[in-house]
Design a protein around this motif. Structure first.
Motif, PDB file in Angstrom:
ATOM      1  N   ALA A  70      10.188  17.458 -55.224  1.00  0.00           N
ATOM      2  CA  ALA A  70      11.143  18.393 -54.624  1.00  0.00           C
ATOM      3  C   ALA A  70      10.883  18.504 -53.129  1.00  0.00           C
ATOM      4  O   ALA A  70       9.841  18.090 -52.625  1.00  0.00           O
ATOM      5  N   GLU A  71      11.871  19.075 -52.426  1.00  0.00           N
ATOM      6  CA  GLU A  71      11.708  19.332 -51.001  1.00  0.00           C
ATOM      7  C   GLU A  71      12.062  20.779 -50.699  1.00  0.00           C
ATOM      8  O   GLU A  71      12.895  21.390 -51.371  1.00  0.00           O
ATOM      9  N   VAL A  72      11.397  21.308 -49.671  1.00  0.00           N
ATOM     10  CA  VAL A  72      11.604  22.700 -49.294  1.00  0.00           C
ATOM     11  C   VAL A  72      12.994  22.884 -48.683  1.00  0.00           C
ATOM     12  O   VAL A  72      13.393  22.147 -47.781  1.00  0.00           O
ATOM     13  N   MET A  73      13.727  23.874 -49.171  1.00  0.00           N
ATOM     14  CA  MET A  73      15.006  24.251 -48.594  1.00  0.00           C
ATOM     15  C   MET A  73      14.887  25.562 -47.814  1.00  0.00           C
ATOM     16  O   MET A  73      15.588  25.790 -46.829  1.00  0.00           O
ATOM     17  N   GLU A  74      13.996  26.439 -48.277  1.00  0.00           N
ATOM     18  CA  GLU A  74      13.818  27.735 -47.611  1.00  0.00           C
ATOM     19  C   GLU A  74      12.399  28.228 -47.863  1.00  0.00           C
ATOM     20  O   GLU A  74      11.875  28.104 -48.972  1.00  0.00           O
ATOM     21  N   ILE A  75      11.786  28.768 -46.822  1.00  0.00           N
ATOM     22  CA  ILE A  75      10.467  29.386 -46.958  1.00  0.00           C
ATOM     23  C   ILE A  75      10.689  30.877 -47.187  1.00  0.00           C
ATOM     24  O   ILE A  75      11.117  31.609 -46.290  1.00  0.00           O
ATOM     25  N   VAL A  76      10.407  31.334 -48.402  1.00  0.00           N
ATOM     26  CA  VAL A  76      10.598  32.736 -48.756  1.00  0.00           C
ATOM     27  C   VAL A  76       9.482  33.576 -48.146  1.00  0.00           C
ATOM     28  O   VAL A  76       9.714  34.640 -47.570  1.00  0.00           O
ATOM     29  N   GLN A  77       8.264  33.052 -48.266  1.00  0.00           N
ATOM     30  CA  GLN A  77       7.092  33.745 -47.696  1.00  0.00           C
ATOM     31  C   GLN A  77       6.139  32.686 -47.165  1.00  0.00           C
ATOM     32  O   GLN A  77       5.643  31.875 -47.932  1.00  0.00           O
ATOM     33  N   PRO A  78       5.872  32.681 -45.865  1.00  0.00           N
ATOM     34  CA  PRO A  78       5.015  31.629 -45.306  1.00  0.00           C
ATOM     35  C   PRO A  78       3.541  31.851 -45.640  1.00  0.00           C
ATOM     36  O   PRO A  78       3.074  32.986 -45.745  1.00  0.00           O
ATOM     37  N   GLN A  89       2.189  14.452 -40.325  1.00  0.00           N
ATOM     38  CA  GLN A  89       2.836  15.166 -41.436  1.00  0.00           C
ATOM     39  C   GLN A  89       2.288  16.557 -41.656  1.00  0.00           C
ATOM     40  O   GLN A  89       2.921  17.374 -42.329  1.00  0.00           O
ATOM     41  N   TRP A  90       1.092  16.858 -41.116  1.00  0.00           N
ATOM     42  CA  TRP A  90       0.470  18.156 -41.383  1.00  0.00           C
ATOM     43  C   TRP A  90       0.513  19.098 -40.180  1.00  0.00           C
ATOM     44  O   TRP A  90      -0.182  20.116 -40.167  1.00  0.00           O
ATOM     45  N   GLN A  91       1.328  18.817 -39.194  1.00  0.00           N
ATOM     46  CA  GLN A  91       1.315  19.658 -37.991  1.00  0.00           C
ATOM     47  C   GLN A  91       1.897  21.044 -38.232  1.00  0.00           C
ATOM     48  O   GLN A  91       1.780  21.921 -37.366  1.00  0.00           O
ATOM     49  N   HIS A  92       2.499  21.275 -39.398  1.00  0.00           N
ATOM     50  CA  HIS A  92       2.978  22.621 -39.736  1.00  0.00           C
ATOM     51  C   HIS A  92       1.861  23.477 -40.338  1.00  0.00           C
ATOM     52  O   HIS A  92       2.114  24.622 -40.746  1.00  0.00           O
ATOM     53  N   ARG A  99       0.248  28.432 -42.317  1.00  0.00           N
ATOM     54  CA  ARG A  99       1.411  27.746 -41.737  1.00  0.00           C
ATOM     55  C   ARG A  99       1.530  28.070 -40.252  1.00  0.00           C
ATOM     56  O   ARG A  99       1.219  29.168 -39.807  1.00  0.00           O
ATOM     57  N   GLN A 100       1.978  27.078 -39.469  1.00  0.00           N
ATOM     58  CA  GLN A 100       2.274  27.276 -38.061  1.00  0.00           C
ATOM     59  C   GLN A 100       3.544  26.521 -37.700  1.00  0.00           C
ATOM     60  O   GLN A 100       4.000  25.656 -38.463  1.00  0.00           O
ATOM     61  N   GLN A 101       4.081  26.814 -36.528  1.00  0.00           N
ATOM     62  CA  GLN A 101       5.287  26.134 -36.066  1.00  0.00           C
ATOM     63  C   GLN A 101       4.943  24.716 -35.642  1.00  0.00           C
ATOM     64  O   GLN A 101       4.040  24.519 -34.825  1.00  0.00           O
ATOM     65  N   PRO A 102       5.611  23.686 -36.175  1.00  0.00           N
ATOM     66  CA  PRO A 102       5.346  22.310 -35.733  1.00  0.00           C
ATOM     67  C   PRO A 102       5.598  22.169 -34.230  1.00  0.00           C
ATOM     68  O   PRO A 102       6.537  22.754 -33.691  1.00  0.00           O
ATOM     69  N   PHE A 103       4.752  21.394 -33.569  1.00  0.00           N
ATOM     70  CA  PHE A 103       4.852  21.277 -32.114  1.00  0.00           C
ATOM     71  C   PHE A 103       5.712  20.107 -31.668  1.00  0.00           C
ATOM     72  O   PHE A 103       6.115  20.033 -30.512  1.00  0.00           O
ATOM     73  N   PRO A 113       0.048  24.982 -48.820  1.00  0.00           N
ATOM     74  CA  PRO A 113      -0.506  25.857 -49.854  1.00  0.00           C
ATOM     75  C   PRO A 113      -0.523  27.317 -49.403  1.00  0.00           C
ATOM     76  O   PRO A 113      -0.924  27.635 -48.282  1.00  0.00           O
ATOM     77  N   GLY A 114      -0.051  28.178 -50.281  1.00  0.00           N
ATOM     78  CA  GLY A 114       0.102  29.598 -49.937  1.00  0.00           C
ATOM     79  C   GLY A 114       1.547  29.986 -49.658  1.00  0.00           C
ATOM     80  O   GLY A 114       1.900  31.168 -49.684  1.00  0.00           O
ATOM     81  N   ASP A 115       2.406  28.990 -49.385  1.00  0.00           N
ATOM     82  CA  ASP A 115       3.835  29.264 -49.223  1.00  0.00           C
ATOM     83  C   ASP A 115       4.459  29.707 -50.544  1.00  0.00           C
ATOM     84  O   ASP A 115       4.037  29.274 -51.630  1.00  0.00           O
TER      85      ASP A 115
END
Length: 466
Positions: A55-63, A82-85, A67-71, A37-39
């Motif tokens: 749908a599935e994300v193809m590109e993040i226009v604005q994070p 599933q929520w590590q991002h 959001r964080q980098q998955p570890f 949420p917020g992307d």
């Protein structure tokens, strides 16, 4: 709008049930895989139904700011975290909000006091049990498949893809258990490949190596259970002896022969190669023996916080009869036993009741009694007459919630207080709505026992209103 079409610059506004991100386009709700949420995202349409789009994300226009980098390198294909991002503070906020909103919306309930969610001190390495699967052929991501010029698929020791019984991806590292778990699993894979062991073919049901279970306790004990399809004594003993010598941390080394078409070991004999048949866990001032077949909360440290809350909500004075429905291995019943007259635990699974009685004896607790039966059949006026009417009932049902006959019996017996523990707030809301005929919801508190996932536990205190 057809499948495989794209939607650009789509704002993601929130979460729906089961942790799916939601957005809106062309008058429809869009369920978006991989968004926070917020992307603002560009997505590919997977399914276009009359009332909604998947749908599935193809590109993040604005994070999103959350959001964080998955570890984990397996994020995406793996169904585990599933929520590590998303930042952990945001995970807790969404879980807390979802629990309260679900009770109010589905249960049409008025909650007098909402206590804040209890987060986990460890958002990684928190599970005490993991199970891995051997597969003769690893599943590859599309990128891995395209780069695999040799077209040779290596064996895998890892997890099933979500919803796919015959697809297993090879786990390089897992953040759910301490690093020792990785070391044991990787050593097993190297040893068995070097020595020509056959991995399981999930479609043909052939191959010697089937599964491995690793259990760890906060007291430092470790159980490893290796499941083979049949008895090849020389190879079985060679692998187990390797593990015994390589990992002195292992206190219980067991194995199982499973030639069935399913992976369940609960109807099979557990064979001991080395050490004790159980490992010991501690919650509060209680010890628990955990066998290969034991059912036990998978996040031990959070379980203790959860049990403390249950005890606080129950507010026992020492003279009460308490019923613990869906008692499992009796851990909640035993945790409450020192604060009341007696506890009656009921559970359908016989093996769990065997464990409950063993753990009662281990802790010298004599004011508990455990019964193995279908709760919807045993909980009736005859049972209550024999064991006494409870002042307090604890209920911790499976995801499906309580059977309607159990709800009906609670309304008949009218305990002064019910403490309802749930791993599925939607079915908890349904049951609390039925109980609202005679009970009010005094307090609720959510608990995060599974960080990096959408799952949330919720505890509700109900008081008889008249």
């Amino acid at each position: 709008m057809q499948s495989n079409k794209f939607i650009k610059d789509l704002p993601v506004t929130g979460f729906a049930n089961e942790g799916k991100s939601i957005a809106h386009a062309e008058g429809k709700v869009v369920f978006v895989k991989g968004a926070v949420p917020g992307d603002v995202v560009n997505v590919r349409v997977l399914r276009n139904k009359r009332d909604y789009i998947e749908a599935e994300v193809m590109e993040i226009v604005q994070p999103s700011k959350d959001r964080q980098q998955p570890f984990c390198p397996h994020f995406g294909p793996c169904g585990g975290c599933q929520w590590q991002h998303m930042k952990y503070t945001a995970q807790l906020a969404y879980k807390d909000s979802a629990a309260s909103e679900t009770l109010e919306r589905l249960g049409k309930l008025s909650i007098k006091q909402k206590l804040p969610i209890v987060g986990s001190d460890q958002d990684r390495y928190y599970r005490n049990k993991l199970e891995f699967t051997f597969s003769h052929k690893e599943w590859l991501t599309p990128d891995e498949f395209r780069s695999n010029t040799s077209e040779v698929r290596s064996p895998a020791l890892g997890y099933h893809l979500p919803g796919a019984f015959d697809r297993v991806f090879d786990v390089k590292t897992c953040y759910l258990q301490p690093h020792l778990s990785d070391r044991i699993r990787l050593a097993i894979k190297i040893f068995t490949l070097d020595h020509g062991y056959d991995y399981f073919d999930l479609r043909k049901q052939t191959g010697l190596l089937r599964n491995v279970i690793i259990r760890m306790t906060t007291t430092g004990e470790v159980m490893v259970v290796v499941i083979f399809t049949h008895n090849e004594d020389k190879k079985i003993r060679a692998l187990l002896e390797f593990l015994r010598l390589e990992f002195p941390e292992i206190t219980s080394l067991l194995y199982v022969l499973n030639s069935k078409k399913n992976d369940s070991i609960y109807d099979l004999e557990i064979l001991n190669y080395f050490g004790r048949n159980v490992i010991r866990e501690r919650i509060g001032n209680l010890d628990f023996n955990i066998s290969a077949k034991s059912f036990f909360q998978t996040n031990t440290r959070q379980a203790e916080k959860l049990y403390d809350c249950i005890k606080q909500f129950a507010a026992l004075k020492g003279n009460e009869i308490v019923y613990d429905l869906y008692t499992g291995t009796g851990s909640i019943a035993l945790f409450l036993a020192d604060s009341c007259k007696k506890v009656i635990g009921i559970e359908q699974l016989e093996q769990a009741i065997v464990d409950a009685r063993i753990n009662a004896s281990l802790n010298s607790i004599s004011n508990v009694a455990f019964y193995s039966s279908d709760i919807s059949k045993i909980l009736n006026s005859t049972f209550v007459k024999e064991h006494g009417t409870p002042e307090v009932v604890i209920t911790d049902p499976p995801r499906a919630g309580m059977h309607k006959d159990v709800v009906g019996e609670l309304l008949k017996m009218e305990p002064q207080k019910i403490v309802y523990v749930s791993c599925n707030v939607a079915t908890q809301a349904r049951d609390l709505h039925l109980l609202s005929e005679k009970y009010s919801v005094e307090k609720t508190r959510a608990f995060d026992l599974f960080p990096q996932t959408h799952h949330v536990e919720n505890v509700a205190e109900l008081l008889k209103s008249f």
